[in-house]
Design a protein around this motif. Structure first.
Motif, PDB file in Angstrom:
ATOM      1  N   VAL A 192       0.845  -1.195   0.000  1.00 25.24           N
ATOM      2  CA  VAL A 192       0.000   0.000   0.000  1.00 25.24           C
ATOM      3  C   VAL A 192       0.885   1.252   0.000  1.00 25.24           C
ATOM      4  CG1 VAL A 192      -1.986  -1.054   1.142  1.00 25.24           C
ATOM      5  CG2 VAL A 192      -0.203  -0.003   2.525  1.00 25.24           C
ATOM      6  N   ARG A 193       0.295   2.303  -0.514  1.00 22.03           N
ATOM      7  CA  ARG A 193       0.984   3.592  -0.538  1.00 22.03           C
ATOM      8  C   ARG A 193       1.132   4.096   0.894  1.00 22.03           C
ATOM      9  NH1 ARG A 193      -0.462   9.247  -1.733  1.00 22.03           N
ATOM     10  NH2 ARG A 193       1.390  10.097  -2.744  1.00 22.03           N
ATOM     11  N   PHE A 194       2.333   4.569   1.226  1.00 20.38           N
ATOM     12  CA  PHE A 194       2.595   5.062   2.573  1.00 20.38           C
ATOM     13  C   PHE A 194       3.774   6.023   2.513  1.00 20.38           C
ATOM     14  CE2 PHE A 194       4.122   5.116   6.903  1.00 20.38           C
ATOM     15  CZ  PHE A 194       2.977   4.967   7.669  1.00 20.38           C
ATOM     16  N   GLN A 195       3.552   7.225   2.999  1.00 22.33           N
ATOM     17  CA  GLN A 195       4.619   8.222   3.042  1.00 22.33           C
ATOM     18  C   GLN A 195       5.024   8.481   4.477  1.00 22.33           C
ATOM     19  OE1 GLN A 195       3.774  11.893   1.098  1.00 22.33           O
ATOM     20  NE2 GLN A 195       4.024  11.046  -0.946  1.00 22.33           N
ATOM     21  N   TRP A 196       6.321   8.665   4.656  1.00 21.37           N
ATOM     22  CA  TRP A 196       6.856   9.075   5.954  1.00 21.37           C
ATOM     23  C   TRP A 196       7.960  10.074   5.702  1.00 21.37           C
ATOM     24  CZ3 TRP A 196      11.589   7.314   8.593  1.00 21.37           C
ATOM     25  CH2 TRP A 196      11.693   7.840   9.891  1.00 21.37           C
ATOM     26  N   ARG A 197       7.831  11.214   6.335  1.00 22.04           N
ATOM     27  CA  ARG A 197       8.796  12.308   6.177  1.00 22.04           C
ATOM     28  C   ARG A 197       8.974  12.688   4.708  1.00 22.04           C
ATOM     29  NH1 ARG A 197      13.714  11.945  10.572  1.00 22.04           N
ATOM     30  NH2 ARG A 197      12.398  12.313  12.380  1.00 22.04           N
ATOM     31  N   GLY A 198       7.865  12.660   3.966  1.00 19.24           N
ATOM     32  CA  GLY A 198       7.880  13.049   2.561  1.00 19.24           C
ATOM     33  C   GLY A 198       8.461  12.018   1.614  1.00 19.24           C
ATOM     34  N   ILE A 199       8.781  10.846   2.120  1.00 11.22           N
ATOM     35  CA  ILE A 199       9.351   9.784   1.288  1.00 11.22           C
ATOM     36  C   ILE A 199       8.308   8.683   1.114  1.00 11.22           C
ATOM     37  CG2 ILE A 199      11.150   8.005   1.142  1.00 11.22           C
ATOM     38  CD1 ILE A 199      12.860   9.870   2.930  1.00 11.22           C
ATOM     39  N   GLU A 200       8.132   8.262  -0.117  1.00 10.74           N
ATOM     40  CA  GLU A 200       7.216   7.164  -0.421  1.00 10.74           C
ATOM     41  C   GLU A 200       7.921   5.858  -0.080  1.00 10.74           C
ATOM     42  OE1 GLU A 200       3.694   5.846  -1.103  1.00 10.74           O
ATOM     43  OE2 GLU A 200       3.997   7.881  -1.825  1.00 10.74           O
ATOM     44  N   LEU A 201       7.453   5.156   0.960  1.00  9.29           N
ATOM     45  CA  LEU A 201       8.111   3.927   1.381  1.00  9.29           C
ATOM     46  C   LEU A 201       7.821   2.756   0.451  1.00  9.29           C
ATOM     47  CD1 LEU A 201       7.730   3.956   5.284  1.00  9.29           C
ATOM     48  CD2 LEU A 201       9.575   4.872   3.866  1.00  9.29           C
ATOM     49  N   THR A 202       6.657   2.767  -0.152  1.00  4.44           N
ATOM     50  CA  THR A 202       6.274   1.667  -1.035  1.00  4.44           C
ATOM     51  C   THR A 202       6.395   2.126  -2.483  1.00  4.44           C
ATOM     52  OG1 THR A 202       4.701   0.969   0.660  1.00  4.44           O
ATOM     53  CG2 THR A 202       4.504  -0.056  -1.509  1.00  4.44           C
ATOM     54  N   PRO A 203       7.314   1.526  -3.233  1.00  8.19           N
ATOM     55  CA  PRO A 203       7.467   1.935  -4.639  1.00  8.19           C
ATOM     56  C   PRO A 203       6.182   1.714  -5.433  1.00  8.19           C
ATOM     57  CG  PRO A 203       9.272   0.476  -3.951  1.00  8.19           C
ATOM     58  CD  PRO A 203       8.245   0.460  -2.859  1.00  8.19           C
ATOM     59  N   PRO A 204       5.797   2.689  -6.259  1.00  9.23           N
ATOM     60  CA  PRO A 204       4.567   2.547  -7.056  1.00  9.23           C
ATOM     61  C   PRO A 204       4.559   1.292  -7.925  1.00  9.23           C
ATOM     62  CG  PRO A 204       5.398   4.790  -7.186  1.00  9.23           C
ATOM     63  CD  PRO A 204       6.431   3.993  -6.459  1.00  9.23           C
ATOM     64  N   GLU A 205       5.733   0.889  -8.439  1.00  7.38           N
ATOM     65  CA  GLU A 205       5.776  -0.313  -9.291  1.00  7.38           C
ATOM     66  C   GLU A 205       5.441  -1.575  -8.499  1.00  7.38           C
ATOM     67  OE1 GLU A 205       9.975   0.838  -8.082  1.00  7.38           O
ATOM     68  OE2 GLU A 205       8.292   1.887  -8.990  1.00  7.38           O
ATOM     69  N   LEU A 206       5.765  -1.607  -7.214  1.00  9.06           N
ATOM     70  CA  LEU A 206       5.405  -2.748  -6.375  1.00  9.06           C
ATOM     71  C   LEU A 206       3.885  -2.800  -6.200  1.00  9.06           C
ATOM     72  CD1 LEU A 206       6.418  -5.126  -4.611  1.00  9.06           C
ATOM     73  CD2 LEU A 206       6.466  -3.527  -2.689  1.00  9.06           C
ATOM     74  N   ILE A 207       3.283  -1.647  -6.011  1.00  7.69           N
ATOM     75  CA  ILE A 207       1.819  -1.581  -5.868  1.00  7.69           C
ATOM     76  C   ILE A 207       1.140  -2.007  -7.166  1.00  7.69           C
ATOM     77  CG2 ILE A 207      -0.143  -0.036  -5.488  1.00  7.69           C
ATOM     78  CD1 ILE A 207       1.755   1.583  -3.607  1.00  7.69           C
ATOM     79  N   ARG A 208       1.662  -1.519  -8.298  1.00 10.69           N
ATOM     80  CA  ARG A 208       1.069  -1.883  -9.594  1.00 10.69           C
ATOM     81  C   ARG A 208       1.192  -3.383  -9.872  1.00 10.69           C
ATOM     82  NH1 ARG A 208       3.322   3.008 -11.123  1.00 10.69           N
ATOM     83  NH2 ARG A 208       5.178   2.006 -11.964  1.00 10.69           N
ATOM     84  N   SER A 209       2.317  -3.977  -9.481  1.00 11.34           N
ATOM     85  CA  SER A 209       2.523  -5.392  -9.786  1.00 11.34           C
ATOM     86  C   SER A 209       1.828  -6.334  -8.791  1.00 11.34           C
ATOM     87  CB  SER A 209       4.018  -5.715  -9.834  1.00 11.34           C
ATOM     88  OG  SER A 209       4.621  -5.531  -8.576  1.00 11.34           O
ATOM     89  N   HIS A 210       1.339  -5.799  -7.679  1.00 11.89           N
ATOM     90  CA  HIS A 210       0.633  -6.597  -6.674  1.00 11.89           C
ATOM     91  C   HIS A 210      -0.602  -5.833  -6.199  1.00 11.89           C
ATOM     92  CE1 HIS A 210       4.762  -8.151  -6.538  1.00 11.89           C
ATOM     93  NE2 HIS A 210       4.181  -9.294  -6.285  1.00 11.89           N
ATOM     94  N   PRO A 211      -1.628  -5.720  -7.044  1.00 13.08           N
ATOM     95  CA  PRO A 211      -2.815  -4.945  -6.658  1.00 13.08           C
ATOM     96  C   PRO A 211      -3.533  -5.582  -5.481  1.00 13.08           C
ATOM     97  CG  PRO A 211      -3.226  -6.164  -8.689  1.00 13.08           C
ATOM     98  CD  PRO A 211      -1.767  -6.357  -8.351  1.00 13.08           C
ATOM     99  N   PRO A 212      -4.298  -4.770  -4.755  1.00 11.86           N
ATOM    100  CA  PRO A 212      -5.064  -5.307  -3.612  1.00 11.86           C
ATOM    101  C   PRO A 212      -5.968  -6.441  -4.071  1.00 11.86           C
ATOM    102  CG  PRO A 212      -5.193  -2.915  -3.660  1.00 11.86           C
ATOM    103  CD  PRO A 212      -4.507  -3.355  -4.933  1.00 11.86           C
TER     104      PRO A 212
END
Length: 180
Positions: free
Chosen positions: A157-177
């Motif tokens: 899942v998408r998750f930001q901490w201190r302005g940094i995206e911890l989960t790469p968008p390509e990982l989310i795209r390749s493993h949809p919910p």
């Protein structure tokens, strides 16, 4: 004092983003060179309640194991973990690995058994430290994840901490919910 490498597992199913942010902010004071895995959502395992957010954090500490564990309990308490009227699990922080220790250390079993039992621990570990060897099994975390047959539903899942995206968008795209 020398620094010891550690891996910690964090999870929450109550105010998930708020509690994980609070946990990460508190860990900054305990760990040097802190790195975070992607964040995953999973169905509750062994626990009735809402879905969890989980991640793994790596870093170095100058604290002895028992003191690190004690401070993690304080962070959990500050986030409602031990409140008598709590619903769900606001924040859980577990020591997964402390250097290469194997055994029972004042009630802490290391490496933590959940590494090999729960996908929400093993997959983030495999992404954060793929070449690191499991000290009791002797295989690296990438191999262990690839060979695992853990039957649990989880997805990045998408998750930001201190302005940094911890989960790469390509990982989310390749493993949809997955539908639950």
């Amino acid at each position: 004092m020398s620094l010891t490498p550690v891996m910690l597992g964090l999870g929450s199913n109550v105010q998930r983003e708020l509690r994980l942010h609070a946990g990460l902010e508190a860990l900054v004071d305990l760990l040097q060179d802190m790195r975070c895995s992607p964040v995953f959502e999973s169905l509750a395992v062994g626990y009735k309640g809402d879905n969890f957010y989980n991640l793994v954090v790596a870093g170095y500490t100058d604290l002895p194991l028992t003191e690190l564990d004690r401070r993690l309990k304080f962070i959990e308490a500050d986030n409602g973990r031990y409140a008598p009227d709590r619903k769900g699990l606001p924040l859980d922080i577990d020591v997964l690995l402390y250097d290469g220790l194997v055994g029972n250390f004042h009630g802490l079993l290391l490496p933590r058994a959940e590494i090999l039992q729960n996908a929400f621990v093993l997959w983030p570990l495999a992404l954060l430290a793929p070449a690191l060897l499991h000290p009791a099994v002797g295989k690296n975390f990438a191999e262990l994840w690839e060979q695992s047959s853990i039957d649990q539903q989880l997805w990045p899942v998408r998750f930001q901490w201190r302005g940094i995206e911890l989960t790469p968008p390509e990982l989310i795209r390749s493993h949809p919910p997955r539908s639950v």
